[in-house]
Design a protein around this motif. Structure first.
Motif, PDB file in Angstrom:
ATOM      1  N   ASP A 244       0.844  -1.207   0.000  1.00 24.25           N
ATOM      2  CA  ASP A 244       0.000   0.000   0.000  1.00 24.25           C
ATOM      3  C   ASP A 244       0.876   1.252   0.000  1.00 24.25           C
ATOM      4  O   ASP A 244       1.965   1.250   0.578  1.00 24.25           O
ATOM      5  N   LEU A 245       0.378   2.323  -0.625  1.00 30.68           N
ATOM      6  CA  LEU A 245       1.101   3.597  -0.573  1.00 30.68           C
ATOM      7  C   LEU A 245       1.263   4.081   0.869  1.00 30.68           C
ATOM      8  O   LEU A 245       2.178   4.837   1.188  1.00 30.68           O
ATOM      9  N   GLY A 246       0.373   3.608   1.735  1.00 28.88           N
ATOM     10  CA  GLY A 246       0.396   4.030   3.141  1.00 28.88           C
ATOM     11  C   GLY A 246       1.564   3.490   3.948  1.00 28.88           C
ATOM     12  O   GLY A 246       1.676   3.784   5.138  1.00 28.88           O
ATOM     13  N   VAL A 247       2.455   2.714   3.319  1.00 25.36           N
ATOM     14  CA  VAL A 247       3.591   2.187   4.091  1.00 25.36           C
ATOM     15  C   VAL A 247       4.700   3.233   4.252  1.00 25.36           C
ATOM     16  O   VAL A 247       5.658   3.018   5.000  1.00 25.36           O
ATOM     17  N   LEU A 248       4.580   4.359   3.559  1.00 28.51           N
ATOM     18  CA  LEU A 248       5.576   5.434   3.763  1.00 28.51           C
ATOM     19  C   LEU A 248       5.378   6.001   5.171  1.00 28.51           C
ATOM     20  O   LEU A 248       4.270   5.986   5.703  1.00 28.51           O
ATOM     21  N   ASP A 453      -8.659  -2.135 -11.135  1.00 26.15           N
ATOM     22  CA  ASP A 453      -9.205  -3.269 -10.371  1.00 26.15           C
ATOM     23  C   ASP A 453      -9.501  -4.476 -11.275  1.00 26.15           C
ATOM     24  O   ASP A 453     -10.209  -5.402 -10.895  1.00 26.15           O
ATOM     25  N   THR A 454      -8.941  -4.445 -12.496  1.00 27.76           N
ATOM     26  CA  THR A 454      -9.209  -5.535 -13.443  1.00 27.76           C
ATOM     27  C   THR A 454      -8.694  -6.883 -12.921  1.00 27.76           C
ATOM     28  O   THR A 454      -9.391  -7.899 -13.020  1.00 27.76           O
ATOM     29  N   HIS A 455      -7.484  -6.881 -12.350  1.00 29.94           N
ATOM     30  CA  HIS A 455      -6.955  -8.138 -11.813  1.00 29.94           C
ATOM     31  C   HIS A 455      -7.875  -8.682 -10.732  1.00 29.94           C
ATOM     32  O   HIS A 455      -8.144  -9.879 -10.659  1.00 29.94           O
ATOM     33  N   GLU A 456      -8.335  -7.760  -9.881  1.00 26.49           N
ATOM     34  CA  GLU A 456      -9.193  -8.171  -8.769  1.00 26.49           C
ATOM     35  C   GLU A 456     -10.479  -8.809  -9.291  1.00 26.49           C
ATOM     36  O   GLU A 456     -10.896  -9.875  -8.833  1.00 26.49           O
ATOM     37  N   LEU A 457     -11.067  -8.151 -10.275  1.00 26.90           N
ATOM     38  CA  LEU A 457     -12.326  -8.665 -10.824  1.00 26.90           C
ATOM     39  C   LEU A 457     -12.151 -10.089 -11.366  1.00 26.90           C
ATOM     40  O   LEU A 457     -12.943 -10.986 -11.088  1.00 26.90           O
ATOM     41  N   ILE A 458     -11.059 -10.281 -12.109  1.00 27.88           N
ATOM     42  CA  ILE A 458     -10.820 -11.608 -12.699  1.00 27.88           C
ATOM     43  C   ILE A 458     -10.526 -12.627 -11.594  1.00 27.88           C
ATOM     44  O   ILE A 458     -11.088 -13.727 -11.581  1.00 27.88           O
ATOM     45  N   ALA A 459      -9.666 -12.245 -10.651  1.00 28.68           N
ATOM     46  CA  ALA A 459      -9.275 -13.191  -9.596  1.00 28.68           C
ATOM     47  C   ALA A 459     -10.471 -13.575  -8.736  1.00 28.68           C
ATOM     48  O   ALA A 459     -10.606 -14.733  -8.328  1.00 28.68           O
ATOM     49  N   ARG A 460     -11.331 -12.618  -8.448  1.00 32.26           N
ATOM     50  CA  ARG A 460     -12.512 -12.944  -7.628  1.00 32.26           C
ATOM     51  C   ARG A 460     -13.383 -13.995  -8.318  1.00 32.26           C
ATOM     52  O   ARG A 460     -13.897 -14.905  -7.685  1.00 32.26           O
ATOM     53  N   HIS A 461     -13.537 -13.843  -9.626  1.00 31.49           N
ATOM     54  CA  HIS A 461     -14.331 -14.837 -10.356  1.00 31.49           C
ATOM     55  C   HIS A 461     -13.654 -16.218 -10.282  1.00 31.49           C
ATOM     56  O   HIS A 461     -14.322 -17.236 -10.080  1.00 31.49           O
ATOM     57  N   LEU A 462     -12.338 -16.221 -10.437  1.00 29.98           N
ATOM     58  CA  LEU A 462     -11.614 -17.500 -10.429  1.00 29.98           C
ATOM     59  C   LEU A 462     -11.735 -18.186  -9.072  1.00 29.98           C
ATOM     60  O   LEU A 462     -12.102 -19.366  -8.999  1.00 29.98           O
ATOM     61  N   ILE A 463     -11.451 -17.457  -7.995  1.00 32.66           N
ATOM     62  CA  ILE A 463     -11.445 -18.138  -6.682  1.00 32.66           C
ATOM     63  C   ILE A 463     -12.871 -18.516  -6.271  1.00 32.66           C
ATOM     64  O   ILE A 463     -13.083 -19.534  -5.619  1.00 32.66           O
ATOM     65  N   LEU A 479      -3.302  -7.484  -6.782  1.00 33.52           N
ATOM     66  CA  LEU A 479      -4.162  -8.398  -6.012  1.00 33.52           C
ATOM     67  C   LEU A 479      -3.887  -8.258  -4.510  1.00 33.52           C
ATOM     68  O   LEU A 479      -4.787  -8.460  -3.687  1.00 33.52           O
ATOM     69  N   GLY A 480      -2.664  -7.880  -4.170  1.00 32.90           N
ATOM     70  CA  GLY A 480      -2.337  -7.605  -2.767  1.00 32.90           C
ATOM     71  C   GLY A 480      -3.118  -6.397  -2.266  1.00 32.90           C
ATOM     72  O   GLY A 480      -3.702  -6.413  -1.183  1.00 32.90           O
ATOM     73  N   ARG A 481      -3.134  -5.340  -3.085  1.00 33.96           N
ATOM     74  CA  ARG A 481      -3.903  -4.134  -2.715  1.00 33.96           C
ATOM     75  C   ARG A 481      -5.374  -4.464  -2.524  1.00 33.96           C
ATOM     76  O   ARG A 481      -6.067  -3.866  -1.709  1.00 33.96           O
ATOM     77  N   ALA A 482      -5.842  -5.428  -3.309  1.00 30.69           N
ATOM     78  CA  ALA A 482      -7.268  -5.786  -3.261  1.00 30.69           C
ATOM     79  C   ALA A 482      -7.595  -6.700  -2.083  1.00 30.69           C
ATOM     80  O   ALA A 482      -8.750  -7.071  -1.886  1.00 30.69           O
ATOM     81  N   GLY A 483      -6.584  -7.086  -1.321  1.00 33.41           N
ATOM     82  CA  GLY A 483      -6.845  -7.910  -0.134  1.00 33.41           C
ATOM     83  C   GLY A 483      -7.035  -9.388  -0.441  1.00 33.41           C
ATOM     84  O   GLY A 483      -7.578 -10.128   0.372  1.00 33.41           O
ATOM     85  N   LEU A 484      -6.564  -9.830  -1.605  1.00 36.17           N
ATOM     86  CA  LEU A 484      -6.776 -11.243  -1.965  1.00 36.17           C
ATOM     87  C   LEU A 484      -5.545 -12.122  -1.703  1.00 36.17           C
ATOM     88  O   LEU A 484      -5.631 -13.339  -1.800  1.00 36.17           O
ATOM     89  N   VAL A 485      -4.396 -11.474  -1.375  1.00 40.59           N
ATOM     90  CA  VAL A 485      -3.175 -12.248  -1.145  1.00 40.59           C
ATOM     91  C   VAL A 485      -3.035 -12.462   0.365  1.00 40.59           C
ATOM     92  O   VAL A 485      -2.087 -12.020   1.008  1.00 40.59           O
TER      93      VAL A 485
END
Ligand code: BF8
Length: 624
Positions: A244-248, A453-463, A479-485
């Motif tokens: 996340d950008l918030g780690v600074l 959020d395209t990766h997230e959308l695809i990964a959510r369908h897959l899992i 996918l890490g930002r999206a909370g899926l990792v």
């Protein structure tokens, strides 16, 4: 500026809306300003600039619109595609060469690094026929390193050493097609030669060399880089961190490490712990030194050290727009020229470190691998001294959701196989009994033209459909930002995959590292085949790859080595649509020689559905 349909990441939006970023112009703005009207010849792959009789813009099917030399749309598109593969392979190759040279230095006992994974060294020694008994570790490492380096300039016609790891069936196929990769550099050179004016005019023949060139990347340079980097810096094991950008940190010297070759980043990590450096930071009024990764360098140190990732490819300018970076240290690949332009409005310095990649407006401090620690300290000193100049900054609130990363193929083997029988058997059994429907591999970049959020959308369908996802590169960051990792993401899975994730304590999206680490996926897929019960080759597996938001040439090289290794891949677009026969050949015809082909689907939801459908078709063919 009207990017709300493309930027979905809350942290990115917050930074861009905050005061320090008010005058920042990003690539998102440039996409909006240019509009979406891409050149038809460029995007269709039929603009030929390979000689000076043109440039020729070819229109398929119109006699008068052949090239001056008579070249057809199909030949031009094939040559352009093959050159993309060559450029992508060359990038991985040049990166890998540096890693091998760094490995040799380490084996000689020079510099701050050591041989950390002796077991992996020995297994690589077996591949290179290097004796291990009664020998010092560094002696073995030196011989392995020198043999690895020789793979780049090899001139005989024997296959690259690592290709002997492939399935017997795949090796027989490569032999029959005469596409066993020989020397790593040679395959790129031959590809450039064959696409020169007046050489190879047969798109099927061009694609044979494109396959061989890509294989020299996947089973050659990328695999060498991953293996030697693991041996030197440690094979990744699961660990928690944050993306996340918030780690600074508001009260620390923030240094972003961006690029690809982990030799630099690892040296910076070691130097940042040096009391002398920490003291210097304190003298400037900071509480410490905070390193944060960007792009694939970020993934390398995330996987091996758990150092947080601040940003993926599309967030690199936004990281600077926080105003909180004292420096962004870059080496090679995916570092945009706009970085120095954005940094111009802040106290941030862009420090280039590699003679191959300088930038107008950047500060160049050459990283010397022979003096790795001193170079790293020099770079850190420059960054630390910027702390006092920091003006107004905005750091988004750090997300509470973290990631669990570090899934090398060894880890997957161990986690699913358990302590007493590390093997892929349980994974294979779960695929055979249908609790895991198949494997979706999600790799590659993100792209300012398409929603983040395209990766997230695809990964959510897959899992949700019980497909286990393996991810690398900026796709994994996204996918890490999206909370899926994260093991807690099991709640988004179908029942059977959720149960496995909960039992093992693993995320449904396994982060396998940087882009060169896609070679881990080749090894894992081959091991799954060899474990038995799922066919005789990668082409039989219920698995499919995607790099939906690809932007770099490297992603196409990766796609081609997956296809040439027997795996289907699907992208959202490919620059070949202007050539009917060649397009059809990529999307269907390659099935004949290679047992796999490319697919294109622009709609992310349909792309995800296509992946599941392809997995189901493989299951059906296996009778499971
Ligand atoms: O090698 S995923 S944007 S950073 S090219 Fe670049 Fe694409 Fe990111 Fe890494 Ni890979």
């Amino acid at each position: 500026e009207g990017c709300s349909d493309i930027i979905k990441c809350g942290s990115s939006k917050d930074v861009l809306a905050a005061k320090p970023a008010q005058n920042v112009i990003t690539a998102y703005d440039r996409v909006q300003r240019r509009g979406m009207s891409a050149c038809l010849f460029g995007s269709g792959g039929t603009c030929c600039r390979n000689c000076n009789m043109g440039p020729c813009q070819i229109i398929d099917g119109i006699e008068d619109m052949l090239g001056i030399c008579g070249v057809s749309a199909d030949t031009v598109a094939a040559r352009n595609f093959a050159r993309i593969v060559a450029a992508g392979s060359a990038s991985h190759t040049d990166h890998a060469r540096e890693m091998v040279k760094g490995f040799i230095e380490t084996a000689k006992g020079h510099g701050p690094h050591q041989i950390k994974d002796v077991e992996k060294l020995k297994s690589l020694a077996a591949v290179f026929d290097v004796a291990t008994e009664d020998r010092e570790i560094n002696e073995i490492a030196l011989e392995v390193g020198e043999k690895a380096l020789a793979e780049f300039g090899k001139q005989d016609d024997e296959p690259l050493s690592m290709t002997k790891r492939a399935t017997a069936k795949r090796q027989a196929l490569w032999k029959k097609l005469n596409i066993f990769p020989r020397g790593v550099d040679r395959e790129v050179v031959e590809m450039m030669h064959r696409t020169h004016m007046g050489v190879d005019q047969d798109y099927e023949n061009i694609m044979l060399q494109a396959s061989r060139c890509a294989l020299s990347d996947g089973w050659g340079s990328s695999m060498l880089s991953t293996e030697l980097t693991d041996i030197m810096f440690g094979t990744p094991v699961p660990r928690r961190s944050i993306v996340d950008l918030g780690v600074l940190k508001p009260d620390q010297v923030n240094i972003a490490v961006h690029g690809h070759e982990p030799l630099l980043a690892e040296s910076l990590c070691i130097a940042a712990q040096d009391p002398e450096m920490v003291e210097l930071a304190k003298k400037q009024g900071a509480k410490g030194i905070n390193l944060a990764g960007v792009c694939c360098t970020g993934n390398e140190i995330l996987m091996r050290r758990g150092i947080p990732v601040a940003a993926g490819f599309v967030q690199q300018e936004i990281a600077i727009a926080t105003g909180a970076l004292e420096a962004m240290v870059v080496d090679v690949q995916c570092t945009m020229e706009s970085l120095a332009q954005v940094a111009n409005g802040f106290h941030t310095d862009i420090i280039t470190t590699n003679y191959r990649a300088k930038m107008p407006g950047g500060v160049h401090i050459q990283f010397d691998e022979h003096e790795a620690l001193n170079s790293a300290k020099q770079i850190l000193t420059h960054a630390i001294k910027n702390f006092k100049k920091r003006g107004e900054c905005f750091i988004p609130e750090e997300k509470k959701l973290d990631v669990v990363v570090g899934f090398s193929h060894e880890t997957i083997n161990y986690m699913l196989g358990g302590r007493f029988r590390a093997s892929y058997r349980p994974l294979n059994d779960n695929i055979i009994n249908g609790r895991i429907r198949g494997i979706g591999v999600m790799v590659g970049c993100d792209n300012f033209r398409l929603a983040d959020d395209t990766h997230e959308l695809i990964a959510r369908h897959l899992i949700k459909n019980n497909v286990l996802v393996l991810a690398t590169g900026c796709a994994a960051t996204s996918l890490g930002r999206a909370g899926l990792v994260n093991p807690e993401a099991a709640r988004f899975c179908g029942d059977s995959l959720a149960e496995i994730c909960e039992t093992v304590g693993m995320p449904p999206v396994l982060h396998m590292g940087s882009c060169v680490d896609n070679s881990r996926i080749l090894v894992a897929a081959t091991q799954i085949v060899k474990e038995g019960g799922l066919g005789e080759d990668i082409t039989d597996l219920p698995a499919i790859g995607t790099a939906p938001l690809w932007m770099s040439e490297k992603a196409v090289a990766i796609g081609q080595y997956f296809v040439a290794s027997g795996a289907q891949v699907v992208f959202q677009d490919l620059p070949v649509s202007g050539a009917k026969k060649f397009n059809k050949y990529l999307l269907e015809g390659l099935m004949g020689p290679l047992g796999a082909h490319w697919n294109v689907e622009s709609d992310p939801q349909k792309l995800a559905e296509l992946m599941v459908a392809k997995i189901d078709a493989k299951r059906e063919a296996l009778g499971i």
